[in-house]
Design a protein around this motif. Structure first.
Motif: not given
Length: 531
Positions: A169-175
């Motif tokens: 994912c492009p960020s930890l938040k999206l993950a």
């Protein structure tokens, strides 16, 4: 810890629940929960068939919990089996540092489906007398959990799942949001902690391999034996953040009488109390792969991807170590293809020497498109507009691809001399011409020969790797990294993209059973051939 807890006791749902005895017991509990939920599922779907998607998620979550219950039962059963204590003692004896007999400590562990379990495990600390003699931070070991590959607070499958999702994912938040949709509810900090923990483990494994290779103790593999190998190296771009510091206070704007201005743009905007400086850093990346007789990566083969922020010398050592580790000393040929960065070409002789590749045909190839681009730059430096120089560019590009680099250099030199007579010195054009001359004399522009030998003519593989590993994950807009976290994410992302995840995770867990240290930095040796 509860008063009645014994070593190997495992509890689910609540800390003070009865200890789990067997997987059959847990399967029975799951069966009871499943039968209890079935009437509600029937009723809800019968009332509204359009809720099938919602029901699919509910049933999946129930079975995920059931799977975790069975896994908990299996762990509890194995920890109580005869012979398990002997295996734990063997692990304790084989640890790199002397460990004490240990004491029971309770731990909370999350399984792959999200179920929390509590385990009473034996924790063995480094012996105090030995530790006082060394100025080193050496962790202890949960010798029982180490048998299962359980890391800090999570099962091995959960650590792998979370780390892969964070890397993709492009960020930890999206993950974190994607994991929550699958029933794994945890906050962003937990996702980051698990991911960076996995990255540190992989980096610790890599450092251990590197140091053993330096000592001549790393065995050579056979993966590259009898193969055509291509090695491509390049650098990317990532922004590294510094330490937090107090933000500068901006004075409020006033009028001529010293009174605050009312409707000033940004006047009501909240100002940060702290800020940090950021700088662009160039992580070095390498891709090593097997190519066919046409210079293309062999189908069904897997590239080796690795990178570091520690500089050119560090990536050079890593390249030599990987070539040795995978058996490149018995390869059919090795091709180094790259752009014109001097730090790359300057270190290739050192790689050949350290990896003991003296008996292997070595080829150095300057990326063909990159070389042709310097023809365009030379013509542009002479002052011609794009419409006038395009026929000359196409003509000289064809000559270059046909191996006639000397003619290209001679004709461009003549054009540069003529331009200098008419409009003054053209130093930029001469720089580009000298670039082509230097690489031609080094034998890196023999494209017809390379084509006949079936070698790659370009460095597209590393350019693609830079984009997929670095640009799409570590170089997003507004993204800043701590240097340690950037190195950890680079390692995790590289193993996912290269499809070598499972083998590296398995090797990492075996390494951490022998040496729990996760300090991965090392001091690179000077690798320049001019040193």
């Amino acid at each position: 810890m509860q008063g009645g807890d014994l070593m190997g006791d495992l509890h689910v749902d609540e800390r003070n629940s009865p200890p789990v005895v067997s997987p059959e017991e847990m399967a029975g509990r799951f069966h009871g929960e499943l039968i209890g939920a079935m009437p509600d599922w029937k009723r809800r779907l019968g009332e509204d068939p359009s809720r099938l998607a919602e029901m699919e998620h509910d049933v999946r979550d129930a079975f995920r919990r059931g799977a975790d219950l069975v896994v908990a039962g299996l762990i509890a059963l194995v920890m109580k089996q005869p012979g398990f204590d002997e295996a734990c003692e063997q692990t304790r004896q084989n640890y790199r540092f002397p460990l004490s007999r240990g004491r029971i400590r309770p731990l909370q562990i999350r399984l792959l489906g999200g179920l929390l379990v509590w385990v009473s495990s034996l924790y063995c600390e480094p012996r105090s007398g030995w530790l006082r003699k060394r100025d080193e931070n050496v962790p202890g070991l949960h010798v029982e959990l180490a048998q299962f590959g359980i890391g800090k607070g999570c099962s091995p499958a959960l650590e792998s799942r979370v780390s892969r999702q964070a890397a993709l994912c492009p960020s930890l938040k999206l993950a974190q949001e994607e994991l929550a949709r699958e029933g794994l509810k945890m906050d962003v900090k937990t996702v980051g902690r698990i991911t960076y923990q996995c990255g540190r483990g992989m980096l610790a494994l890599r450092t251990d391999e590197l140091l053993r290779w330096r000592e001549g103790k790393l065995p050579a593999g056979k993966e590259f034996e009898g193969k055509r190998i291509s090695v491509q190296i390049d650098g990317g771009r990532t922004r590294i953040r510094g330490d937090l510091r107090p933000a500068a206070v901006e004075a409020e704007k006033t009028d001529a009488e010293g009174l605050p201005l009312e409707n000033v743009p940004g006047r009501s905007k909240k100002r940060p109390r702290k800020t940090f400086d950021a700088e662009w850093r160039e992580p070095k990346l390498v891709t090593i792969f097997v190519h066919d007789e046409h210079g293309r990566m062999e189908k069904e083969s897997r590239a080796v991807l690795d990178g570091t922020f520690l500089g050119p010398d560090a990536i050079t050592e890593l390249v030599a170590m990987h070539l040795h580790r995978l058996g490149a000393a018995k390869a059919t040929s090795i091709t180094f293809a790259a752009d014109g960065a001097p730090w790359i070409w300057d270190r290739i002789p050192t790689i050949v020497r350290l990896a003991k590749l003296d008996g292997v045909p070595i080829h150095e190839v300057l990326d063909c498109c990159h070389a042709a681009h310097h023809i365009s730059l030379a013509l542009a430096a002479m002052g011609d507009n794009s419409q006038e120089r395009m026929p000359l560019y196409r003509e000289h590009r064809t000559l270059l691809r046909n191996g006639q680099w000397r003619r290209v250099v001679e004709e461009l030199t003549g054009l540069a001399d003529l331009t200098a007579e008419l409009s003054g010195e053209k130093e930029d054009a001469r720089t580009e011409i000298e670039y082509l001359r230097k690489h031609g004399e080094a034998g890196r522009l023999q494209y017809p020969t390379f084509r006949r030998l079936g070698l790659p003519l370009g460095s597209g593989a590393i350019e693609s790797s830079i984009r997929r590993v670095i640009n799409l994950r570590l170089k997003n807009n507004g993204m800043f990294w701590r240097e340690g976290h950037a190195e950890e994410m680079l390692q995790v992302r590289a193993q996912v993209i290269s499809n070598r995840w499972d083998e590296r995770v398995k090797a990492m867990r075996q390494h951490l059973c022998r040496d729990g240290r996760t300090e991965w930095k090392w001091e690179p040796k000077a690798m320049s051939s001019k040193t």
